[in-house]
Enzyme design. Sequence first.
Site: not given
Ligand code: BGC
Length: 363
Positions: A111, A161, A164, A320
């Site tokens: 990751w 950040d 990611e 999301e």
């Molecule tokens: C987001 C992160 C989040 C992760 C798990 C990623 O796609 O960019 O901010 O922590 O998903 O939800």
Amino acid sequence: MSDLGDLARRSTELISTLQQPSGAYPASPTFSAYRGYCWFRDGSFIADGMSAAGEDGSADRFHDWCARTLETQRGRVESVVALVHSGRPAPPAQMLPARFAFDGGVGADPWWDFQLDGYGTWLWAVTAHARRHDRDLARWAGAITLVVDYLVASWERPCFDWWEEHDEQVHTSTLGCVGAGLEAVLRAGVLDARRAEAAGAAAAGIRALVAERATTEGRLTKWLGRSDVDGSLTALVAPLGWLDPAGPVAQRTVAEVERTLTYAGGVHRFADDVFYGGGQWPLLTGFLGLARLAAGDRAAAMASLRWMASTATADGDLPEQVDGHLLAPDHREQWVERWGPVATPLLWSHGQYLRLWHDLGRP
Ligand code: BGC
């Protein structure tokens, strides 16, 4: 699900049901790339939403899981701190990961792991929870001091950040999360004098660095030296309280997020986002709502809550992101092919909904 209270009840039920016996919150139960993992960032904000909504036992169990997980990393953290003191920063691979498997292990999947923000956010969330529900912070003190040592030694380093991405940069939201966490722990008075001095110096250093290199036209920028904003910056106003909501920096930062990243109520992550086509994020709209409310604009905050609710599926699951307004539509399909449909439900979206719904007086 159009009733705002019903969606809040659905949110607590969903998060409670999916919380693992270990206390970990899954990021999203079914989404291929997130399955089996709990993030410090997502989890801390989910715990904050649950704590605010009165689900204090659930938040306790999450913070217990964090503390136990951190204890398993004690040797690693101590060696990171020792390396810094000897003038040789640890390689990124030695730094703490952003997410852990539910049993507190590091898991087997690679990751974009080196991210500091979640650890600062955890310090803030656990102290806010303890104050809200009159818990003795001694319960989590061992892990808190470990995280303080880690962040004091590492806060200036570039890392991935909130999204990611871009581990070559120093990100303003990350700095703000670390600063908010250190300042929260200092206010709670749980540190010994030596640690308090070091944490105070780091917190002041963060404020000075952000003022000098991450502020333009009186507002914050996405990372040091870049000029546009990121949707995550509103979290530094509320709930993190790192920026005074009535102050000019907060007001100009929120206004810029509204002007450049908000379309018909929903907030994008950043201007050049391509992830799933760069849609609008309910959780970011929740942070914008909290910042608007903290500045006294209740009507605008209600509009944010309503927009969040409008993204729920018929079953009351918050995703999301939604694709009604995409910044980079041509990129959407490649993500669907790679990882499947957008993560739904995303527990962090539900956690942010709960916090805003609660702060608005549970409409
Ligand atoms: C987001 C992160 C989040 C992760 C798990 C990623 O796609 O960019 O901010 O922590 O998903 O939800």
